[in-house]
Design a protein around this motif. Structure first.
Motif, PDB file in Angstrom:
ATOM      1  N   HIS A  84       0.833  -1.209   0.000  1.00 34.32           N
ATOM      2  CA  HIS A  84       0.000   0.000   0.000  1.00 34.32           C
ATOM      3  C   HIS A  84       0.865   1.256   0.000  1.00 34.32           C
ATOM      4  N   ASN A 136     -15.653  -2.635  -5.053  1.00 32.67           N
ATOM      5  CA  ASN A 136     -14.647  -3.628  -5.444  1.00 32.67           C
ATOM      6  C   ASN A 136     -15.066  -5.026  -5.021  1.00 32.67           C
ATOM      7  N   CYS A 189      -9.695  -9.016  -1.654  1.00 36.24           N
ATOM      8  CA  CYS A 189      -8.693  -7.962  -1.829  1.00 36.24           C
ATOM      9  C   CYS A 189      -7.558  -8.437  -2.734  1.00 36.24           C
ATOM     10  N   HIS A 225      -8.969  -8.739  -6.317  1.00 40.14           N
ATOM     11  CA  HIS A 225      -9.143  -7.419  -6.924  1.00 40.14           C
ATOM     12  C   HIS A 225      -7.826  -6.897  -7.482  1.00 40.14           C
ATOM     13  N   ARG A 226      -6.743  -7.130  -6.757  1.00 37.65           N
ATOM     14  CA  ARG A 226      -5.454  -6.601  -7.175  1.00 37.65           C
ATOM     15  C   ARG A 226      -4.756  -7.474  -8.218  1.00 37.65           C
ATOM     16  N   GLY A 227      -4.867  -8.792  -8.082  1.00 38.49           N
ATOM     17  CA  GLY A 227      -4.065  -9.657  -8.942  1.00 38.49           C
ATOM     18  C   GLY A 227      -4.771 -10.815  -9.591  1.00 38.49           C
ATOM     19  N   ASN A 236       2.205  -6.946  -5.658  1.00 35.89           N
ATOM     20  CA  ASN A 236       1.064  -6.090  -5.309  1.00 35.89           C
ATOM     21  C   ASN A 236      -0.057  -6.887  -4.647  1.00 35.89           C
ATOM     22  N   ILE A 237       0.316  -7.849  -3.822  1.00 38.04           N
ATOM     23  CA  ILE A 237      -0.655  -8.682  -3.115  1.00 38.04           C
ATOM     24  C   ILE A 237      -0.877  -8.127  -1.704  1.00 38.04           C
ATOM     25  N   SER A 238      -2.120  -7.891  -1.372  1.00 36.44           N
ATOM     26  CA  SER A 238      -2.480  -7.451  -0.022  1.00 36.44           C
ATOM     27  C   SER A 238      -3.679  -8.246   0.472  1.00 36.44           C
TER      28      SER A 238
END
Length: 285
Positions: A41, A148, A209, A212-214, A249-251
């Motif tokens: 982040h 999201n 989450c 959504h990112r990856g 970019n994994i959260s």
């Protein structure tokens, strides 16, 4: 009675806020904000997360107060939802528009309501069952705006935060809570026990989450690496995993929310009242 109700509501809200702060301060957490870095982040800091958590004290207190001694119903569902939306508004005000705890407001808000229904005199299993009952009632006033979470659940066919709650938080009951207790029984210090609980969630949860990112590839990677960690138990490796999550970019924000919810439930154990828990976990800014 009113003083008892007010006292209970204040105390359970403090436990909820403390649980959120304990989650963010847990270190090292792969891809998540902690005491060392901001994970994947760029718009978050640990102080912003603390400030956000503290801003929610009144929200959780209102949810507890309105739920005290009630029974699950559509009206209760809609009342606490309205309080939760006001809490989100307050959160966005103090974070200047950054989403820090929207998912946690939903999950912990439901658990606060459920615990308050029984005035704190109930088991964890009873709390999650009541929370599920509340969550399954429709909220006629819920905004129909795209989020999201909704987009991810529709795209990938996962249950998301809403489904997790409606099912009675199965990932807490089946994975994070047993892992937390088992790790303690095996002699691990509290921080490592909580890290194990978090990684057990990452290993099993279809975290929206992450999706959504990856997308599915990132989720598969996160689950596989978390499961590998639980097998080898090498806590030093978490720093390397953190770097890899950041690079990709994994959260695992959904897992973080459920960890905070796990810690909340852990403070309200079957053989303790909220009064007793509050003496052990004194909230302070």
């Amino acid at each position: 009675m009113k003083n008892e109700k007010q006292s209970f509501s204040l105390r359970v809200a403090k436990v909820a806020v403390r649980s959120l702060i304990e989650e963010v301060e847990l270190t090292p957490k792969p891809g998540l904000v902690d005491r060392v870095n901001t994970g994947a982040h760029r718009d978050l800091t640990i102080q912003l997360m603390r400030t956000s958590a503290e801003s929610l004290a009144d929200t959780f207190e209102q949810i507890a107060f309105i739920s005290y001694g009630r029974t699950p119903s559509q009206s209760l569902r809609e009342e606490i939802a309205a309080i939760g939306r006001n809490g989100e508004k307050r959160m966005f005000e103090v974070t200047c528009g950054v989403n820090t705890h929207k998912g946690a407001i939903w999950a912990i808000g439901l658990l606060v309501s459920a615990a308050s229904i029984e005035k704190g005199r109930c088991t964890i299993e009873q709390i999650v069952t009541l929370a599920g009952e509340i969550a399954r009632f429709p909220d006629r006033y819920c905004p129909s705006t795209s989020t999201n979470g909704r987009n991810v659940t529709a795209t990938y066919g996962v249950v998301g935060a809403r489904g997790e709650a409606q099912q009675g938080f199965p990932h807490i009951i089946q994975f994070s809570r047993p892992m937390l207790n088992r790790s303690r029984e095996n002699g691990l210090i509290e921080e490592k026990a909580r890290l194990n609980a978090l990684l057990s969630l990452i290993a099993h949860l279809d975290d929206t989450c992450i999706l959504h990112r990856g997308g599915p590839e990132a989720l598969s990677f996160a689950k596989r690496e978390a499961a590998s960690f639980l097998t080898n138990g090498n806590f030093n490796w978490l720093e390397t995993l953190d770097e890899e999550f950041i690079r990709r970019n994994i959260s695992p924000g959904g897992s973080a929310d459920l960890l905070a919810a796990t810690l909340f439930l852990d403070k309200i154990q079957a053989n303790k009242s909220v009064d007793e828990v509050q003496e052990e976990y004194v909230y302070s800014k």
